[in-house]
Design a protein around this motif. Sequence first.
Motif, PDB file in Angstrom:
ATOM      1  N   UNK A 192       3.881  -4.305   2.764  1.00  0.00           N
ATOM      2  CA  UNK A 192       4.494  -3.023   3.110  1.00  0.00           C
ATOM      3  C   UNK A 192       3.394  -1.970   3.108  1.00  0.00           C
ATOM      4  N   UNK A 193       3.311  -1.217   4.199  1.00  0.00           N
ATOM      5  CA  UNK A 193       2.337  -0.138   4.298  1.00  0.00           C
ATOM      6  C   UNK A 193       3.084   1.189   4.407  1.00  0.00           C
ATOM      7  N   UNK A 194       2.928   2.013   3.398  1.00  0.00           N
ATOM      8  CA  UNK A 194       3.511   3.354   3.421  1.00  0.00           C
ATOM      9  C   UNK A 194       2.384   4.292   3.820  1.00  0.00           C
ATOM     10  N   UNK A 195       2.445   4.815   5.030  1.00  0.00           N
ATOM     11  CA  UNK A 195       1.298   5.522   5.574  1.00  0.00           C
ATOM     12  C   UNK A 195       1.708   6.622   6.544  1.00  0.00           C
ATOM     13  N   UNK A 196       0.906   7.674   6.582  1.00  0.00           N
ATOM     14  CA  UNK A 196       1.129   8.722   7.581  1.00  0.00           C
ATOM     15  C   UNK A 196       0.287   8.460   8.828  1.00  0.00           C
ATOM     16  N   UNK A 197      -0.490   7.382   8.793  1.00  0.00           N
ATOM     17  CA  UNK A 197      -1.332   7.055   9.937  1.00  0.00           C
ATOM     18  C   UNK A 197      -0.549   6.263  10.985  1.00  0.00           C
TER      19      UNK A 197
ATOM     20  N   UNK B  70      -2.260  -2.580  -3.260  1.00  0.00           N
ATOM     21  CA  UNK B  70      -3.444  -2.387  -2.436  1.00  0.00           C
ATOM     22  C   UNK B  70      -3.848  -0.915  -2.508  1.00  0.00           C
ATOM     23  N   UNK B  71      -5.065  -0.645  -2.887  1.00  0.00           N
ATOM     24  CA  UNK B  71      -5.509   0.739  -3.062  1.00  0.00           C
ATOM     25  C   UNK B  71      -6.082   1.338  -1.781  1.00  0.00           C
ATOM     26  N   UNK B  72      -6.576   0.481  -0.892  1.00  0.00           N
ATOM     27  CA  UNK B  72      -7.110   0.967   0.383  1.00  0.00           C
ATOM     28  C   UNK B  72      -6.350   0.312   1.527  1.00  0.00           C
ATOM     29  N   UNK B  73      -5.885   1.122   2.445  1.00  0.00           N
ATOM     30  CA  UNK B  73      -5.051   0.606   3.533  1.00  0.00           C
ATOM     31  C   UNK B  73      -5.758  -0.476   4.336  1.00  0.00           C
ATOM     32  N   UNK B  74      -7.048  -0.322   4.528  1.00  0.00           N
ATOM     33  CA  UNK B  74      -7.800  -1.297   5.329  1.00  0.00           C
ATOM     34  C   UNK B  74      -7.921  -2.656   4.646  1.00  0.00           C
ATOM     35  N   UNK B  75      -7.532  -2.741   3.369  1.00  0.00           N
ATOM     36  CA  UNK B  75      -7.611  -4.020   2.659  1.00  0.00           C
ATOM     37  C   UNK B  75      -6.342  -4.876   2.810  1.00  0.00           C
ATOM     38  N   UNK B  76      -5.368  -4.394   3.552  1.00  0.00           N
ATOM     39  CA  UNK B  76      -4.159  -5.195   3.795  1.00  0.00           C
ATOM     40  C   UNK B  76      -4.534  -6.458   4.569  1.00  0.00           C
TER      41      UNK B  76
ATOM     42  N   UNK C 221       7.993   2.516  -6.792  1.00  0.00           N
ATOM     43  CA  UNK C 221       7.925   1.216  -7.463  1.00  0.00           C
ATOM     44  C   UNK C 221       6.773   1.100  -8.451  1.00  0.00           C
ATOM     45  N   UNK C 222       5.805   1.999  -8.377  1.00  0.00           N
ATOM     46  CA  UNK C 222       4.669   1.914  -9.299  1.00  0.00           C
ATOM     47  C   UNK C 222       5.100   2.257 -10.717  1.00  0.00           C
ATOM     48  N   UNK C 223       4.461   1.596 -11.670  1.00  0.00           N
ATOM     49  CA  UNK C 223       4.717   1.842 -13.096  1.00  0.00           C
ATOM     50  C   UNK C 223       6.154   1.532 -13.493  1.00  0.00           C
ATOM     51  N   UNK C 224       6.777   0.617 -12.752  1.00  0.00           N
ATOM     52  CA  UNK C 224       8.112   0.170 -13.102  1.00  0.00           C
ATOM     53  C   UNK C 224       8.075  -1.327 -13.409  1.00  0.00           C
ATOM     54  N   UNK C 225       9.032  -1.747 -14.222  1.00  0.00           N
ATOM     55  CA  UNK C 225       9.143  -3.164 -14.557  1.00  0.00           C
ATOM     56  C   UNK C 225       9.899  -3.854 -13.423  1.00  0.00           C
ATOM     57  N   UNK C 226       9.152  -4.266 -12.390  1.00  0.00           N
ATOM     58  CA  UNK C 226       9.774  -4.834 -11.207  1.00  0.00           C
ATOM     59  C   UNK C 226      10.003  -6.337 -11.362  1.00  0.00           C
TER      60      UNK C 226
ATOM     61  N   UNK D 268       0.870  -1.172   0.000  1.00  0.00           N
ATOM     62  CA  UNK D 268       0.000   0.000   0.000  1.00  0.00           C
ATOM     63  C   UNK D 268       0.904   1.217   0.000  1.00  0.00           C
ATOM     64  N   UNK D 269       0.838   2.004  -1.063  1.00  0.00           N
ATOM     65  CA  UNK D 269       1.718   3.166  -1.214  1.00  0.00           C
ATOM     66  C   UNK D 269       0.985   4.183  -2.078  1.00  0.00           C
ATOM     67  N   UNK D 270       0.026   4.868  -1.480  1.00  0.00           N
ATOM     68  CA  UNK D 270      -0.894   5.731  -2.219  1.00  0.00           C
ATOM     69  C   UNK D 270      -0.185   6.800  -3.032  1.00  0.00           C
TER      70      UNK D 270
END
Length: 344
Positions: A202-207, A189-195, A177-182, A169-171
């Motif tokens: 990995x949760x990238x969050x200010x919460x 994950x688009x919503x943090x609560x869906x982890x 890492x998004x839009x890269x050929x990893x 989750x990395x909004x």
Amino acid sequence: MKSTAVYALTPRGAQLGKTISDQMKADFFLPSAFAADFDAIPFTGMLRVVKKNFSLYLRHIFIASAGIVVRAISPHLASKYEDPAVVVLDQEGKFCISLISGHLGGANRLAKEVAELTKGIPVITTATDSAGIVSLDMLAKEKKLKMLNPKAVKHVSMALLSDKPVMIFDANNSLGLKNKDNSIKIIWISREEDMRDDLPGVRVTFKAVKNPSPGHLILHPKCLIAGVGCNRGTNEQEILEFIANTFEGKGFSLHSLKCLVSIVNKNDEPGLLSAAKKMDVPVIFLVSDELKTIKPPHESDLVEKHIGVKSVCEAAAMFVSGNKKLLVPKLKTRNVTLAIALEV
């Protein structure tokens, strides 16, 4: 004091050590018998000098056998989250070994730097590097993300090494890492609560995250801008407590606080300056013309009468964040006003 220490044990090693220390602007340590010949700091025993220096430098480079170095540093090792980087190389500079704190301490990078100077081969043995897989703890460090629970790295790394998917989750794409050929399998994950707790992630969050799943690495980006206004003479404690209580009440992590912002009239306010220093964040002061470009949710004729602008905390947070919306509109105590915005 410099951040890097270089050690050698033989005259031949001293020649190489002198070159490395000069190039890296490092402190150079040699046995007393020939230290003066190389303008180095003398020592009378490897165990003794390592005991004295180990916690004083962020990086240690030894031109010596790996066995000697292991015996010298072993009594002082705490954990990979605290230990400095240690690199060992032979006196010809052919092999530069990352020995301790490869990722978080930066020994892998240091081994490569030294190898470039000696025209040698960097020896990196950490599993993710050997496999050519992205090291998320190293990436987090490069992106200046605070790791809340670094021990979770091993769960994520093991999944990557086993070619298993990892949730991320990395909004705001803080990891890049998004839009890269990893080369790794990512479940975005688009919503943090869906982890999901049953998968590493990995949760990238200010919460603020309390009691995270052992397999979830929590990363806090510096992305929250706190606009602050205060009466003249407001003490540091009132500002600190108001910010801390607001963050806790809203469920935000103070690790994600990037800066405080106020009007330039407050640039000599001791309480505000001291509060920023205590929280280890910069404080930015804006001029009236900058604040007047912002249309905040709440304006005050009384503030305009005394300061010349209709808003301080809200306008300041919105101006520096570049966000037209506030996460937290103006709150106030008797002496302090506060607004919080998410940087865009």
